[in-house]
Design a protein around this motif. Sequence first.
Motif, PDB file in Angstrom:
ATOM      1  N   ARG A  25       1.027  -1.141  -0.165  1.00  0.00           N
ATOM      2  CA  ARG A  25      -0.101   0.134  -0.072  1.00  0.00           C
ATOM      3  C   ARG A  25       0.709   1.029  -0.045  1.00  0.00           C
ATOM      4  N   TRP A  26       1.808   1.374   0.843  1.00  0.00           N
ATOM      5  CA  TRP A  26       2.750   2.495   0.653  1.00  0.00           C
ATOM      6  C   TRP A  26       3.305   2.588  -0.644  1.00  0.00           C
ATOM      7  N   LYS A  27       3.714   1.616  -1.309  1.00  0.00           N
ATOM      8  CA  LYS A  27       4.272   1.537  -2.655  1.00  0.00           C
ATOM      9  C   LYS A  27       3.287   2.174  -3.564  1.00  0.00           C
ATOM     10  N   PHE A  28       2.018   1.678  -3.359  1.00  0.00           N
ATOM     11  CA  PHE A  28       0.885   2.302  -4.343  1.00  0.00           C
ATOM     12  C   PHE A  28       0.827   3.753  -4.170  1.00  0.00           C
ATOM     13  N   LEU A  29       0.655   4.138  -2.795  1.00  0.00           N
ATOM     14  CA  LEU A  29       0.704   5.707  -2.577  1.00  0.00           C
ATOM     15  C   LEU A  29       1.754   6.497  -3.238  1.00  0.00           C
ATOM     16  N   ILE A  30       3.150   5.999  -3.002  1.00  0.00           N
ATOM     17  CA  ILE A  30       4.121   6.646  -3.755  1.00  0.00           C
ATOM     18  C   ILE A  30       4.148   6.726  -5.066  1.00  0.00           C
ATOM     19  N   GLY A  31       3.615   5.785  -5.703  1.00  0.00           N
ATOM     20  CA  GLY A  31       3.355   5.798  -7.062  1.00  0.00           C
ATOM     21  C   GLY A  31       2.440   6.715  -7.575  1.00  0.00           C
ATOM     22  N   ALA A  32       1.394   6.857  -6.693  1.00  0.00           N
ATOM     23  CA  ALA A  32       0.213   7.772  -7.061  1.00  0.00           C
ATOM     24  C   ALA A  32       0.534   9.266  -6.726  1.00  0.00           C
ATOM     25  N   LEU A  33       1.308   9.378  -5.801  1.00  0.00           N
ATOM     26  CA  LEU A  33       1.860  10.873  -5.593  1.00  0.00           C
ATOM     27  C   LEU A  33       2.800  11.298  -6.804  1.00  0.00           C
ATOM     28  N   LYS A  34       3.615  10.350  -7.117  1.00  0.00           N
ATOM     29  CA  LYS A  34       4.565  10.625  -8.213  1.00  0.00           C
ATOM     30  C   LYS A  34       3.837  10.851  -9.534  1.00  0.00           C
ATOM     31  N   ASP A  35       2.706  10.232  -9.928  1.00  0.00           N
ATOM     32  CA  ASP A  35       1.866  10.301 -10.951  1.00  0.00           C
ATOM     33  C   ASP A  35       1.313  12.015 -10.859  1.00  0.00           C
ATOM     34  N   LEU A  36       0.710  12.179  -9.574  1.00  0.00           N
ATOM     35  CA  LEU A  36       0.166  13.309  -9.394  1.00  0.00           C
ATOM     36  C   LEU A  36       1.114  14.528  -9.463  1.00  0.00           C
ATOM     37  N   ASP A  37       2.112  14.444  -9.012  1.00  0.00           N
ATOM     38  CA  ASP A  37       3.213  15.570  -9.027  1.00  0.00           C
ATOM     39  C   ASP A  37       3.591  15.742 -10.361  1.00  0.00           C
ATOM     40  N   CYS A  38       3.701  14.758 -11.275  1.00  0.00           N
ATOM     41  CA  CYS A  38       4.053  14.817 -12.626  1.00  0.00           C
ATOM     42  C   CYS A  38       2.833  15.630 -13.369  1.00  0.00           C
ATOM     43  N   SER A  39       1.623  15.112 -13.197  1.00  0.00           N
ATOM     44  CA  SER A  39       0.569  16.145 -13.738  1.00  0.00           C
ATOM     45  C   SER A  39       0.436  17.388 -13.326  1.00  0.00           C
ATOM     46  N   LEU A  40       0.884  17.709 -12.102  1.00  0.00           N
ATOM     47  CA  LEU A  40       0.947  19.089 -11.712  1.00  0.00           C
ATOM     48  C   LEU A  40       1.997  19.710 -12.456  1.00  0.00           C
TER      49      LEU A  40
END
Length: 523
Positions: free
Chosen positions: A51-66
Motif C-alpha cells: 500500500r505504501w508503494k502504491f501511494l508513492i506511485g500515485a503521488l509521483k504521478d500526481l506531481d508529474c501531472s501538476l
Amino acid sequence: MAHTCIHWFRKGLRLHDNPALVAALRDCKEIYPVFVLDPYSPNNVNIGINRWKFLIGALKDLDCSLRKLNSRLFVVRGKTDEVFPKLFQKWKVTRLTYEYDTEPFSLRRDKEVGRLAEEHGVEIIYKVSHTLYNIDRIIEENNGKAPLTYNRLQTLVSSIGPPKRPIPAPTCDDMKDVKTPCSEKHEENYGISTLEKLYQDPESLTEELFPGGEQEALRRLDQHMARKEWVCGFEKPQTSPNSLSPSTTVLSPYMTFGCLSARTFWWSLTDVYQGKKHSQPPVSLHGQLLWREFFYTAGLGIPNFDKMEGNPVCTQVDWDSNFEYLAAWAEARTGFPFIDAIMTQLRQEGWIHHLARHAVACFLTRGDLWISWEEGQKVFEELLLDGDWSLNAGNWQWLSASTFFHQFFRVYSPIAFGKKTDKNGDYIKKYLPHLKKYPAQYIYEPWKAPRSVQEAAGCIVGKDYPRPIVEHEVISKKNIQRMKAAYAKRSPHSSEESPGKKEKGLFPLGTAIGSASPPLTIG
C-alpha cells in the motif's frame, strides 16, 4: 480578492473530476497543492509495504501531472493539526480546499483543521467527489438513518436521480494566472518520500502488478471500457476467484486512493451500456459501484461501524481469542492449500478476487476458526491495496454473518469451493510452489495423499507443509450451532431490516471492479 490557496490532497489523488481543486483555482493568485504524510496517524500505522508503494506511485504521478500545469506537489510530513497552522502563516494562506471524507477519523481531523483555519482567517471549501452521491443526503432521505438493505439504497438513489457528471481536469488555461511558488530546495523540503524513509524494505517486494496513479487508472478504465461485450455481460458472481490473472477489473485500489473518480467510472459504463442489452444491479458493474455507496452510507450512519461492541446493527458473537489460529491464517499456513494460496497472493500482490475474500473471511470467522471479524479486518487493512475503511468493515460483517447477511448456515468449503473453477489446482501451484508436483486429485487435500505420493512430490505433510489446522467437516457444523445461539440472544428488533429474499444470496464482498470486498466493493 485574489486568494492564496492550499488544495489538500487526501484520497482524491487525481486531477479529473476534482471539484474542490477547481474551486481552489477560482479567484486564485497562488496555489499550493499539499499532501500531508503522517506515518503515525491512525490511518497509516497498519499499512503494509504494497500500500505504501502504491501511494508513492500515485503521488509521483500526481506531481508529474501538476508539473505539466506549471505547479508542483508539496509533501509535508507531520500531524495535520501541527502542520496547517505553520503553513497558513508561512504562505499567508486565505483559502483551504479539499474533498469531503466520511470516515470517522477523517471527520474528526477535518473538524480540528476547520477550527484552526477559522483561527487564522482561512476560508474552507470542500466538495463531494469520492462517492457517487452526497452520503449525508442519502441518510437524510432515509429519515436520518443509514439504509440497511441494498434494495432500500437503490430506492433512495433512484429518488435522488443519477450521479452528477464528472468534471474535466484543470488545463494550462485554467492555471494561466495562478502561480505555485517553488524554491530550489523543493525536493529536499517537500519531495515525495521513499519506502526506506517510511521504514519499509524494498527488497521484500515482488513484481508490482498494479502501479499507483491517475494515468494508470484511466488507462485501465479505457482498456476495460473497450471490452463492450464483457462490460455489458458482466455479472459479479460469474467471475473466478482463482484464475491466474484477474477476472475482474482491479480498479478498486485506484478508487480507494481516488486515482479514479467513481463518477467517471459510472458514466463511462453508462456510455457503454447505451442502447445495448446489459446486466443490472446488484451484479452489474453499476451494481458494484452502488455496493460501494451502500457501505459508505453504512460507515457514516452506523456508530462504531468497524467494531462489534457498540455497533447497534451487529450481532454480538462470543468469538475465540486464538492467536495461533489467527497467525496461521494471516501467514498462509492453515494446511488448506486453497486458503493458503489466497493469503499468499494477498501478501505478495496486495489484491485478491472478491470471491477469494469470501472464502478466507468465512474460514477465519464463522466457518472454521471462530476468530472475530475485527481481526480479519485489521489484516486486510494492512495488506490490501484497496483497503477501504467502510468497505472493509461492512464486508467483514457481511461474511461473518454478523450484519446485513444472516444465512449463517451457508458456509464456504475450503476444499470444494476452489475446485469449482480450478480442478487442477493451477492457482495453488502458482502461489504454493512446494505443492506443484501434487496430482490434481490431492492438490486441495494433500494430507490425504499416500506417503509415496507425498515423497514423489517432494513435500511431506506435517513437515514441508502443515497439516489442516482444523477438521472442516466437524468444526463448521459446531460453529453453525454457535452462530445459532448468538442469533437466539439478539433483540427481536435487530433483524427488522435484514436482507429480503432477493438480497439474501448476494455477497458484495469485493465488488467486481477490482475486487473490493472486505475492502472494496469493486474488486
